[in-house]
Design an enzyme around this catalytic site. Structure first.
Site, PDB file in Angstrom:
ATOM      1  CG  ASP A  52      -2.028  -0.968   1.184  1.00 29.14           C
ATOM      2  OD1 ASP A  52      -2.423  -1.339   0.063  1.00 29.14           O
ATOM      3  OD2 ASP A  52      -2.520  -1.370   2.255  1.00 29.14           O
ATOM      4  CE1 TYR A 113       4.293  -6.858   3.791  1.00 28.28           C
ATOM      5  CE2 TYR A 113       3.838  -9.213   3.827  1.00 28.28           C
ATOM      6  CZ  TYR A 113       3.800  -7.988   3.173  1.00 28.28           C
ATOM      7  OH  TYR A 113       3.273  -7.913   1.907  1.00 28.28           O
TER       8      TYR A 113
END
Length: 247
Positions: A52, A113
């Site tokens: 994003d 992540y």
């Protein structure tokens, strides 16, 4: 057509995410412009994770098919030279030749992540767009213990965006660790794939545990509710990094 695997690093602060969008500055459009400048061809890249706006990467992976079988170091150096000249905050760390059936997205078996929290009274002066600043003291041990309630295969409806396009909310979360290094707190997440806003939703909900507003049982109840309204706040994108993709 020879297929090349690109490993990328970028600061996503000034980009509207990975995916190419009309009239918006994105990672994909900047990378494909560099590829066009190098090869003279309009080529499309495929990526492991469509990050994003504001999300960073230290180990993003993409693939592209060139007509010519270039030397890998030539591709790396040419793309980096153009990206640097254009003032882009993107670096090509590595280039490899891969088989035609390699797919940066669908061949991935694990994604890693890291979410970074700066936990101190004073705000960040240098890394304001690369961490989530939380001035309230956080109980890291409580956060880590609560995080283990999320590990395993679950319906993660509570922790995914209402705009998530995944067909199923069921995912298998392999690891979710929370640990402190000085003033920084790290959330490390590992799974084959993640839902839209899943890790940022984890971070926001675990913050509620860290400040003492939620217990581990509250987090578990939110998970089992399968209700987006039961999620804590969605943490800002500034703290999130895609660090590694395994194949």
């Amino acid at each position: 057509m020879p297929r090349f695997k690109l490993t990328l690093e970028y600061d996503g602060s000034n980009y509207a995410g990975w995916q190419r969008q009309a009239e918006l500055h994105t990672i994909q459009s900047a990378l494909e412009q560099a590829i066009f400048h190098f090869s003279g061809q309009q080529l499309t890249t495929t990526t492991a994770g469509r990050t994003d706006a504001g999300v960073h990467a230290t180990g993003q992976v993409a693939h592209v098919d060139f007509i010519k079988n270039w030397q890998t170091y030539t591709v790396r150096d040419a793309l980096n030279a153009y990206l640097q000249k254009q003032g882009e905050e993107i670096a090509v760390l590595n280039v490899q030749n891969v088989p035609d059936n390699f797919d940066a997205r669908f061949s991935a078996i694990k994604r890693h992540y890291l979410f970074k929290i700066l936990n101190r009274l004073s705000p960040p002066a240098l890394n304001i767009k690369r961490v989530w600043w939380i001035p309230k003291p956080l109980n890291v041990d409580a956060m880590h213990q609560a995080a283990q309630k999320l590990v395993g295969q679950h319906d993660f409806t509570t922790f995914r965006s209402a705009h998530c396009q995944a067909k199923s909310p069921i995912r298998t979360l392999e690891r979710l660790d929370v640990y402190r290094e000085g003033e920084e707190i790290f959330l490390y997440a590992q799974a084959r794939s993640f839902l839209h806003h899943q890790i940022r939703s984890f971070a926001g909900s675990l913050m509620e545990v860290g400040i003492g507003r939620w217990t581990a049982q509250d987090l578990e109840a939110a998970l089992h509710a399968k209700d987006r309204k039961r999620c804590g706040m969605v943490a800002p994108p500034s703290g999130l990094y895609l660090t590694q993709v395994d194949y």
